[in-house]
Design a protein around this motif. Sequence first.
Motif, PDB file in Angstrom:
ATOM      1  N   PRO A  23      51.433  62.086 -26.753  1.00 37.62           N
ATOM      2  CA  PRO A  23      51.793  63.132 -28.142  1.00 37.62           C
ATOM      3  C   PRO A  23      52.419  64.486 -27.300  1.00 37.62           C
ATOM      4  CG  PRO A  23      49.920  61.728 -28.457  1.00 37.62           C
ATOM      5  CD  PRO A  23      50.754  61.589 -27.271  1.00 37.62           C
ATOM      6  N   GLU A  24      51.798  64.832 -26.152  1.00 36.64           N
ATOM      7  CA  GLU A  24      52.541  65.367 -25.197  1.00 36.64           C
ATOM      8  C   GLU A  24      53.327  66.127 -24.514  1.00 36.64           C
ATOM      9  OE1 GLU A  24      47.645  64.793 -26.015  1.00 36.64           O
ATOM     10  OE2 GLU A  24      49.163  63.924 -24.942  1.00 36.64           O
ATOM     11  N   LEU A  25      53.754  64.758 -24.777  1.00 34.60           N
ATOM     12  CA  LEU A  25      54.499  64.754 -22.985  1.00 34.60           C
ATOM     13  C   LEU A  25      55.391  63.437 -23.484  1.00 34.60           C
ATOM     14  CD1 LEU A  25      56.045  66.270 -20.700  1.00 34.60           C
ATOM     15  CD2 LEU A  25      55.276  64.477 -19.649  1.00 34.60           C
ATOM     16  N   MET A  26      57.312  63.993 -23.717  1.00 36.54           N
ATOM     17  CA  MET A  26      58.074  61.996 -23.266  1.00 36.54           C
ATOM     18  C   MET A  26      59.234  62.219 -22.500  1.00 36.54           C
ATOM     19  SD  MET A  26      60.072  60.867 -26.784  1.00 36.54           S
ATOM     20  CE  MET A  26      59.270  60.050 -27.180  1.00 36.54           C
ATOM     21  N   VAL A  27      59.368  61.182 -21.749  1.00 34.30           N
ATOM     22  CA  VAL A  27      60.256  60.662 -21.064  1.00 34.30           C
ATOM     23  C   VAL A  27      61.505  59.989 -21.348  1.00 34.30           C
ATOM     24  CG1 VAL A  27      61.105  60.280 -18.548  1.00 34.30           C
ATOM     25  CG2 VAL A  27      58.824  61.654 -18.362  1.00 34.30           C
ATOM     26  N   VAL A  28      63.401  60.586 -21.327  1.00 32.15           N
ATOM     27  CA  VAL A  28      64.065  60.060 -22.104  1.00 32.15           C
ATOM     28  C   VAL A  28      64.750  59.432 -20.557  1.00 32.15           C
ATOM     29  CG1 VAL A  28      65.435  59.803 -23.866  1.00 32.15           C
ATOM     30  CG2 VAL A  28      63.349  60.474 -24.543  1.00 32.15           C
ATOM     31  N   ALA A  29      65.546  58.176 -21.227  1.00 34.79           N
ATOM     32  CA  ALA A  29      66.889  58.622 -20.169  1.00 34.79           C
ATOM     33  C   ALA A  29      68.216  58.026 -21.462  1.00 34.79           C
ATOM     34  CB  ALA A  29      67.299  57.301 -19.756  1.00 34.79           C
ATOM     35  N   PHE A  30      68.903  59.299 -21.755  1.00 34.60           N
ATOM     36  CA  PHE A  30      70.581  59.723 -21.763  1.00 34.60           C
ATOM     37  C   PHE A  30      71.042  58.302 -21.272  1.00 34.60           C
ATOM     38  CE2 PHE A  30      67.864  61.992 -24.263  1.00 34.60           C
ATOM     39  CZ  PHE A  30      68.417  61.824 -26.024  1.00 34.60           C
ATOM     40  N   ARG A  31      72.056  57.684 -21.471  1.00 29.83           N
ATOM     41  CA  ARG A  31      73.482  57.131 -21.248  1.00 29.83           C
ATOM     42  C   ARG A  31      74.517  56.994 -20.971  1.00 29.83           C
ATOM     43  NH1 ARG A  31      69.430  52.757 -20.873  1.00 29.83           N
ATOM     44  NH2 ARG A  31      67.967  53.096 -18.569  1.00 29.83           N
ATOM     45  N   PHE A  32      75.272  57.633 -20.542  1.00 29.79           N
ATOM     46  CA  PHE A  32      76.444  58.161 -20.803  1.00 29.79           C
ATOM     47  C   PHE A  32      78.260  57.618 -20.194  1.00 29.79           C
ATOM     48  CE2 PHE A  32      73.802  61.428 -21.889  1.00 29.79           C
ATOM     49  CZ  PHE A  32      74.854  62.365 -23.093  1.00 29.79           C
ATOM     50  N   ARG A  33      78.284  56.599 -20.936  1.00 33.55           N
ATOM     51  CA  ARG A  33      79.056  55.087 -20.614  1.00 33.55           C
ATOM     52  C   ARG A  33      79.937  55.162 -20.653  1.00 33.55           C
ATOM     53  NH1 ARG A  33      74.819  51.909 -19.506  1.00 33.55           N
ATOM     54  NH2 ARG A  33      73.369  51.826 -21.426  1.00 33.55           N
ATOM     55  N   GLU A  34      80.733  56.787 -20.451  1.00 32.48           N
ATOM     56  CA  GLU A  34      82.150  57.251 -20.937  1.00 32.48           C
ATOM     57  C   GLU A  34      82.817  58.188 -20.298  1.00 32.48           C
ATOM     58  OE1 GLU A  34      84.106  56.944 -25.294  1.00 32.48           O
ATOM     59  OE2 GLU A  34      83.329  54.550 -23.962  1.00 32.48           O
ATOM     60  N   GLU A  35      83.591  58.710 -19.778  1.00 32.61           N
ATOM     61  CA  GLU A  35      84.328  60.540 -19.678  1.00 32.61           C
ATOM     62  C   GLU A  35      84.481  60.494 -21.410  1.00 32.61           C
ATOM     63  OE1 GLU A  35      87.704  62.471 -17.677  1.00 32.61           O
ATOM     64  OE2 GLU A  35      86.868  61.188 -16.973  1.00 32.61           O
ATOM     65  N   GLY A  36      84.224  61.961 -21.687  1.00 30.13           N
ATOM     66  CA  GLY A  36      84.358  62.767 -22.964  1.00 30.13           C
ATOM     67  C   GLY A  36      83.647  62.137 -23.745  1.00 30.13           C
ATOM     68  N   ALA A  37      82.609  61.020 -23.575  1.00 29.51           N
ATOM     69  CA  ALA A  37      81.081  60.940 -24.514  1.00 29.51           C
ATOM     70  C   ALA A  37      80.258  62.214 -24.876  1.00 29.51           C
ATOM     71  CB  ALA A  37      80.154  59.542 -24.236  1.00 29.51           C
ATOM     72  N   GLU A  38      79.746  62.581 -26.116  1.00 28.37           N
ATOM     73  CA  GLU A  38      79.280  64.014 -25.826  1.00 28.37           C
ATOM     74  C   GLU A  38      77.677  63.511 -27.105  1.00 28.37           C
ATOM     75  OE1 GLU A  38      81.238  66.652 -28.526  1.00 28.37           O
ATOM     76  OE2 GLU A  38      83.484  66.409 -27.210  1.00 28.37           O
ATOM     77  N   GLY A  39      77.310  64.200 -25.965  1.00 26.93           N
ATOM     78  CA  GLY A  39      75.542  64.873 -26.935  1.00 26.93           C
ATOM     79  C   GLY A  39      76.329  65.994 -27.683  1.00 26.93           C
ATOM     80  N   GLY A  83      74.451  71.348 -25.680  1.00 30.49           N
ATOM     81  CA  GLY A  83      75.073  70.033 -26.261  1.00 30.49           C
ATOM     82  C   GLY A  83      75.509  69.970 -25.098  1.00 30.49           C
ATOM     83  N   CYS A  84      76.228  68.902 -25.064  1.00 31.66           N
ATOM     84  CA  CYS A  84      77.251  68.207 -23.539  1.00 31.66           C
ATOM     85  C   CYS A  84      78.520  67.692 -24.339  1.00 31.66           C
ATOM     86  CB  CYS A  84      75.964  68.115 -22.493  1.00 31.66           C
ATOM     87  SG  CYS A  84      75.885  66.271 -22.879  1.00 31.66           S
ATOM     88  N   ARG A  85      79.154  67.510 -22.987  1.00 31.38           N
ATOM     89  CA  ARG A  85      80.197  66.439 -22.373  1.00 31.38           C
ATOM     90  C   ARG A  85      79.719  65.727 -21.340  1.00 31.38           C
ATOM     91  NH1 ARG A  85      85.135  67.416 -20.881  1.00 31.38           N
ATOM     92  NH2 ARG A  85      84.755  69.692 -20.594  1.00 31.38           N
ATOM     93  N   CYS A  86      80.901  64.550 -21.506  1.00 32.61           N
ATOM     94  CA  CYS A  86      80.628  63.977 -20.316  1.00 32.61           C
ATOM     95  C   CYS A  86      81.700  64.134 -19.368  1.00 32.61           C
ATOM     96  CB  CYS A  86      80.374  62.476 -20.601  1.00 32.61           C
ATOM     97  SG  CYS A  86      80.418  60.802 -19.098  1.00 32.61           S
ATOM     98  N   LEU A  87      81.348  64.446 -18.137  1.00 32.40           N
ATOM     99  CA  LEU A  87      82.921  64.892 -17.264  1.00 32.40           C
ATOM    100  C   LEU A  87      82.391  62.862 -16.305  1.00 32.40           C
ATOM    101  CD1 LEU A  87      82.428  68.084 -16.252  1.00 32.40           C
ATOM    102  CD2 LEU A  87      83.893  67.374 -18.526  1.00 32.40           C
ATOM    103  N   GLU A  88      81.689  62.753 -15.989  1.00 29.39           N
ATOM    104  CA  GLU A  88      81.747  61.580 -15.436  1.00 29.39           C
ATOM    105  C   GLU A  88      81.050  60.872 -15.652  1.00 29.39           C
ATOM    106  OE1 GLU A  88      81.474  62.382 -11.422  1.00 29.39           O
ATOM    107  OE2 GLU A  88      83.801  63.287 -11.340  1.00 29.39           O
ATOM    108  N   PRO A  89      81.449  59.348 -15.750  1.00 31.12           N
ATOM    109  CA  PRO A  89      79.415  59.017 -16.937  1.00 31.12           C
ATOM    110  C   PRO A  89      78.232  58.489 -16.239  1.00 31.12           C
ATOM    111  CG  PRO A  89      82.031  57.670 -16.750  1.00 31.12           C
ATOM    112  CD  PRO A  89      82.104  58.785 -15.952  1.00 31.12           C
ATOM    113  N   GLY A  90      77.352  58.520 -16.659  1.00 34.76           N
ATOM    114  CA  GLY A  90      76.560  58.595 -15.665  1.00 34.76           C
ATOM    115  C   GLY A  90      74.858  59.002 -16.643  1.00 34.76           C
ATOM    116  N   THR A  91      73.638  59.227 -16.287  1.00 29.32           N
ATOM    117  CA  THR A  91      72.617  59.513 -16.832  1.00 29.32           C
ATOM    118  C   THR A  91      71.334  60.382 -16.850  1.00 29.32           C
ATOM    119  OG1 THR A  91      72.771  57.374 -16.493  1.00 29.32           O
ATOM    120  CG2 THR A  91      70.583  58.310 -16.804  1.00 29.32           C
TER     121      THR A  91
END
Length: 108
Positions: A23-39, A83-91
Motif C-alpha cells: 500500500p505504501e510503495l510500488m515498483v513498475v517496469a516500463f519497457r519502451f520497445r521502439e524509438e519514438g514511443a511516448e509516455g 511525460g517522455c519520448r523514447c530516443l533509444e529503446p529501453g526500460t
Amino acid sequence: MIKTFPEVPADPGVTRQVLSDSPELMVVAFRFREEGAEGRMHSHPHVQSTYVESGRFAFTVGDQSFEVMAGQSFVIPSGAVHGCRCLEPGTLIDTFAPRRDDFLTSGS
C-alpha cells in the motif's frame, strides 16, 4: 511473499509490468520497445522516482525538459505534469509512493 504480475500494454510501443507492491510503495517496469514511443503527458498524486535501466529518453516535468540515459534517475513531485519520448529503446523502473492502485485493476 512473491507475486508475479503480467506485462500489459501502456501506450503504443510501451508495456508496463508491476514488479512489487505494498500500500505504501510500488515498483513498475516500463519497457519502451521502439524509438519514438511516448509516455503521454499526465499527472498523479503519487511521488515518483524514475531510474533508467537502459535506453535514452527525453522527459518533460512541469516546465523543464531534459534527456536521461542508463544509470540516471530523478524524482517527479506529486501532481507534476510529466511525460517522455523514447530516443533509444529501453526500460524505465518507476517507483511510486503510495502504490498506484489503478495499475492493479486495469490494463491502461
